[in-house]
Design a protein around this motif. Structure first.
Motif, PDB file in Angstrom:
ATOM      1  N   UNK A 170       0.831  -1.204   0.000  1.00  0.00           N
ATOM      2  CA  UNK A 170       0.000   0.000   0.000  1.00  0.00           C
ATOM      3  C   UNK A 170       0.865   1.254   0.000  1.00  0.00           C
ATOM      4  N   UNK A 171       1.997   1.200   0.718  1.00  0.00           N
ATOM      5  CA  UNK A 171       2.914   2.346   0.707  1.00  0.00           C
ATOM      6  C   UNK A 171       3.444   2.598  -0.712  1.00  0.00           C
ATOM      7  N   UNK A 172       3.681   1.530  -1.461  1.00  0.00           N
ATOM      8  CA  UNK A 172       4.265   1.649  -2.789  1.00  0.00           C
ATOM      9  C   UNK A 172       3.240   2.132  -3.800  1.00  0.00           C
ATOM     10  N   UNK A 173       1.970   1.691  -3.638  1.00  0.00           N
ATOM     11  CA  UNK A 173       0.933   2.019  -4.616  1.00  0.00           C
ATOM     12  C   UNK A 173      -0.305   2.493  -3.869  1.00  0.00           C
ATOM     13  N   UNK A 174      -0.570   3.812  -3.860  1.00  0.00           N
ATOM     14  CA  UNK A 174      -1.714   4.351  -3.150  1.00  0.00           C
ATOM     15  C   UNK A 174      -3.014   4.118  -3.916  1.00  0.00           C
ATOM     16  N   UNK A 175      -2.932   3.977  -5.253  1.00  0.00           N
ATOM     17  CA  UNK A 175      -4.121   3.732  -6.068  1.00  0.00           C
ATOM     18  C   UNK A 175      -4.351   2.236  -6.210  1.00  0.00           C
ATOM     19  N   UNK A 176      -4.749   1.610  -5.140  1.00  0.00           N
ATOM     20  CA  UNK A 176      -4.896   0.156  -5.116  1.00  0.00           C
ATOM     21  C   UNK A 176      -6.279  -0.170  -4.604  1.00  0.00           C
ATOM     22  N   UNK A 177      -6.838  -1.269  -5.056  1.00  0.00           N
ATOM     23  CA  UNK A 177      -8.176  -1.682  -4.619  1.00  0.00           C
ATOM     24  C   UNK A 177      -8.074  -2.463  -3.297  1.00  0.00           C
ATOM     25  N   UNK A 178      -8.914  -2.075  -2.318  1.00  0.00           N
ATOM     26  CA  UNK A 178      -8.925  -2.737  -1.002  1.00  0.00           C
ATOM     27  C   UNK A 178     -10.373  -3.057  -0.658  1.00  0.00           C
ATOM     28  N   UNK A 179     -10.621  -4.323  -0.366  1.00  0.00           N
ATOM     29  CA  UNK A 179     -11.960  -4.740   0.102  1.00  0.00           C
ATOM     30  C   UNK A 179     -11.793  -5.507   1.417  1.00  0.00           C
ATOM     31  N   UNK A 180     -12.677  -5.195   2.373  1.00  0.00           N
ATOM     32  CA  UNK A 180     -12.577  -5.790   3.719  1.00  0.00           C
ATOM     33  C   UNK A 180     -13.875  -6.494   4.055  1.00  0.00           C
ATOM     34  N   UNK A 181     -13.759  -7.750   4.468  1.00  0.00           N
ATOM     35  CA  UNK A 181     -14.907  -8.545   4.908  1.00  0.00           C
ATOM     36  C   UNK A 181     -14.567  -9.156   6.279  1.00  0.00           C
ATOM     37  N   UNK A 182     -15.620  -9.619   6.943  1.00  0.00           N
ATOM     38  CA  UNK A 182     -15.446 -10.290   8.246  1.00  0.00           C
ATOM     39  C   UNK A 182     -16.026 -11.672   8.170  1.00  0.00           C
ATOM     40  N   UNK A 183     -15.293 -12.654   8.716  1.00  0.00           N
ATOM     41  CA  UNK A 183     -15.726 -14.046   8.727  1.00  0.00           C
ATOM     42  C   UNK A 183     -15.478 -14.600  10.131  1.00  0.00           C
ATOM     43  N   UNK A 184     -16.609 -14.823  10.871  1.00  0.00           N
ATOM     44  CA  UNK A 184     -16.508 -15.345  12.252  1.00  0.00           C
ATOM     45  C   UNK A 184     -15.624 -14.470  13.129  1.00  0.00           C
ATOM     46  N   UNK A 185     -15.761 -13.164  12.978  1.00  0.00           N
ATOM     47  CA  UNK A 185     -15.013 -12.242  13.814  1.00  0.00           C
ATOM     48  C   UNK A 185     -13.623 -11.923  13.297  1.00  0.00           C
ATOM     49  N   UNK A 186     -13.170 -12.537  12.220  1.00  0.00           N
ATOM     50  CA  UNK A 186     -11.835 -12.298  11.657  1.00  0.00           C
ATOM     51  C   UNK A 186     -11.960 -11.452  10.392  1.00  0.00           C
ATOM     52  N   UNK A 187     -11.204 -10.368  10.343  1.00  0.00           N
ATOM     53  CA  UNK A 187     -11.234  -9.493   9.176  1.00  0.00           C
ATOM     54  C   UNK A 187     -10.386 -10.100   8.046  1.00  0.00           C
ATOM     55  N   UNK A 188     -10.952 -10.075   6.839  1.00  0.00           N
ATOM     56  CA  UNK A 188     -10.250 -10.565   5.636  1.00  0.00           C
ATOM     57  C   UNK A 188     -10.105  -9.382   4.683  1.00  0.00           C
ATOM     58  N   UNK A 189      -8.889  -8.979   4.427  1.00  0.00           N
ATOM     59  CA  UNK A 189      -8.599  -7.811   3.572  1.00  0.00           C
ATOM     60  C   UNK A 189      -7.998  -8.311   2.258  1.00  0.00           C
ATOM     61  N   UNK A 190      -8.669  -7.984   1.160  1.00  0.00           N
ATOM     62  CA  UNK A 190      -8.196  -8.394  -0.186  1.00  0.00           C
ATOM     63  C   UNK A 190      -7.681  -7.163  -0.909  1.00  0.00           C
ATOM     64  N   UNK A 191      -6.490  -7.254  -1.404  1.00  0.00           N
ATOM     65  CA  UNK A 191      -5.817  -6.157  -2.116  1.00  0.00           C
ATOM     66  C   UNK A 191      -5.585  -6.586  -3.552  1.00  0.00           C
ATOM     67  N   UNK A 192      -5.933  -5.708  -4.421  1.00  0.00           N
ATOM     68  CA  UNK A 192      -5.683  -6.000  -5.858  1.00  0.00           C
ATOM     69  C   UNK A 192      -5.170  -4.735  -6.534  1.00  0.00           C
ATOM     70  N   UNK A 193      -4.359  -4.939  -7.544  1.00  0.00           N
ATOM     71  CA  UNK A 193      -3.715  -3.795  -8.230  1.00  0.00           C
ATOM     72  C   UNK A 193      -4.609  -3.284  -9.346  1.00  0.00           C
ATOM     73  N   UNK A 194      -4.565  -1.953  -9.550  1.00  0.00           N
ATOM     74  CA  UNK A 194      -5.313  -1.329 -10.653  1.00  0.00           C
ATOM     75  C   UNK A 194      -4.589  -1.451 -11.969  1.00  0.00           C
ATOM     76  N   UNK A 195      -3.286  -1.734 -11.922  1.00  0.00           N
ATOM     77  CA  UNK A 195      -2.485  -1.803 -13.163  1.00  0.00           C
ATOM     78  C   UNK A 195      -2.822  -3.080 -13.899  1.00  0.00           C
ATOM     79  N   UNK A 196      -3.152  -2.966 -15.155  1.00  0.00           N
ATOM     80  CA  UNK A 196      -3.471  -4.130 -15.982  1.00  0.00           C
ATOM     81  C   UNK A 196      -2.228  -4.507 -16.762  1.00  0.00           C
ATOM     82  N   UNK A 197      -1.796  -5.703 -16.475  1.00  0.00           N
ATOM     83  CA  UNK A 197      -0.591  -6.225 -17.149  1.00  0.00           C
ATOM     84  C   UNK A 197      -0.997  -7.028 -18.364  1.00  0.00           C
TER      85      UNK A 197
END
Length: 475
Positions: A448-475
């Motif tokens: 996240x420090x390297x790429x501020x324009x990044x997709x972040x989605x946060x979900x919770x499963x049984x009290x545990x947070x799951x954070x998914x990070x994906x890049x906007x750059x299309x390779x």
């Protein structure tokens, strides 16, 4: 503390004088042993007993009671007396230290004798054979004797029986107990007298045990005279050559019947009663109860009447006091719940109480605790059409906004900063994925420090947070 010490000393002295007068010359040696121990314990407990009596007192109000307590003048500090007591307690502490060290030293000497000398088992006891010229003496199960005299069989069987009696009857427990008491009450001369008397009674018990084995009295007395010239024994031990041989000979020939013994012990009951009454503590607890408001007002009205009547007469006449007592006695005999007060009698009794002097009030019947007056009636209801002094109700609140008026919603909160969000999730123990591949929290922060324009989605499963990070750059 000093009062307690004086009382305990006086109690112990009275117990000791009773023993010398009624019990010492008797043959009730077992009874005397428990009497001496019990009298010492009783002398320590009686001054600590407190008898509490409860007295009920009425106060005009709690505030007045608090005010009277807070206006008490503080006592001046007695610096001279404090310095004197400091000196006294210092001397007492030095005495305790001296006798405590002496007790430990005497105990260690006996232990050293037991450890360094030969020990021979004999009839359940241990004979400690010592090379020094000593008188036979006993400490618990250890009987100390001269080694040469024992090997040459110069010690009579009466002496061995005497020392075995000391060991069998556990006289050393009494001596150790008295030594500990002496450490604390080293300044009390009665403690030394009681300790000496207790040791002498141990000799009476041992002498009686020897004679009960069928030993001739005259032969045994000659043996005691032979060993009376031996050296003295340690302080913590029982020895056959203890002093007062003449008194021991006299007691040997004494026989006290059980009836006489019971009569002598019954004399102890009035002595105990006198000591309990005279040397225990008396405490009076005052239960303060607040008088009813009506009674307070009645007394205040009576006081006002008293002030007004001072210009007319100085005190109530005997006829008026008698009239007051008659009315007060009548109402005091009735409980507050059942009392029905006559208005004229109440006015009369208040007047009579007000013109009485302080001395007359103290000798007269107490002022009755009249019940409080009935509650005030409810406010009258105003009929329709009539004028009333009741203030009008407050004005109604302003009208609510019309339904057509649309309230603008508050602005939405600013979106969280991606890096701050990732750090917060890392603190909560979230699980991170980058392009569907699990990574550590440090790796997620670095991405996240390297790429501020990044997709972040946060979900919770049984009290545990799951954070998914994906890049906007299309390779």
């Amino acid at each position: 503390m000093e009062i307690y010490l004086l009382k305990s000393t006086a109690c112990l002295l009275i117990f000791y004088l009773f023993y010398k007068a009624f019990l010492e010359a008797t043959s009730l040696h077992y009874t005397k042993r428990f009497y001496l121990l019990g009298s010492l314990i009783a002398a320590l407990l009686i001054p600590a007993i407190t008898f509490t009596s409860y007295v009920t007192a009425h106060t005009a109000s709690t505030n007045e009671l608090t005010a009277s307590m807070t206006t008490t003048q503080p006592l001046p500090e007695a610096t001279g007396i404090t310095s004197l007591w400091f000196v006294v307690w210092t001397i007492y502490g030095l005495g305790v230290a001296f006798f405590g060290i002496r007790f430990i030293r005497n105990l260690s000497k006996l232990y050293t004798r037991i450890r360094k000398n030969i020990k021979v088992p004999s009839n359940g006891f241990l004979l400690v054979l010592i090379r020094e010229c000593i008188a036979p003496h006993t400490f618990f199960n250890y009987i100390f004797m001269n080694k040469q005299e024992y090997e040459l069989q110069e010690i009579p069987s009466e002496v061995i029986l005497h020392e075995q009696a000391h060991a069998r009857q556990r006289h050393s427990i009494d001596i150790l107990f008295m030594e500990l008491i002496q450490i604390i009450f080293w300044f009390n001369p009665v403690v030394y007298l009681l300790k000496h008397t207790m040791k002498l009674n141990h000799e009476f018990l041992a002498d009686k045990d020897v004679l009960n084995h069928g030993i001739d009295t005259v032969t045994y007395q000659h043996t005691l005279l032979k060993f009376s010239s031996k050296q003295s024994a340690p302080i913590l031990a029982n020895s056959i050559n203890y002093s007062f041989i003449k008194k021991r000979f006299t007691v040997m020939r004494t026989h006290t019947s059980k009836r006489a013994g019971w009569l002598k012990m019954l004399l102890l009951l009035p002595v105990l009663t006198i000591l309990m009454v005279g040397f225990s503590n008396k405490e009076t607890v005052v239960r303060v109860t607040e008088e009813p408001v009506a009674t307070q007002k009645m007394i205040q009205n009576a006081a006002r009447i008293d002030e007004k009547s001072k210009t007319h007469q100085e005190k109530a006449t005997p006829q008026q006091v008698a009239e007051y007592n008659k009315l007060a006695k009548k109402y005091n005999a009735i409980s507050t719940e059942r009392m029905r007060v006559n208005g004229k009698e109440f006015t009369r009794i208040s007047y009579l109480y007000g013109i009485m002097t302080v001395a007359q009030r103290e000798n007269a019947e107490p002022f009755p605790a009249f019940p409080p007056p009935p509650p005030a009636p409810d406010a009258p209801k105003v009929k329709k059409g009539e004028r009333s002094n009741i203030p009008p109700p407050p004005p109604p609140p302003p009208p609510a906004p019309e339904p057509n008026e649309v309230m603008s919603p508050p602005p939405p909160p600013p979106p969280p900063v991606p890096l701050d969000h990732i750090i917060e999730m890392a603190k909560d123990g979230a699980v991170f994925y980058y392009n569907n591949k699990q990574i550590t929290s440090d790796e997620a922060i670095a991405i996240v420090k390297k790429d501020q324009n990044i997709n972040i989605s946060t979900n919770s499963n049984n009290g545990t947070h799951i954070v998914k990070i994906s890049s906007n750059n299309k390779k």
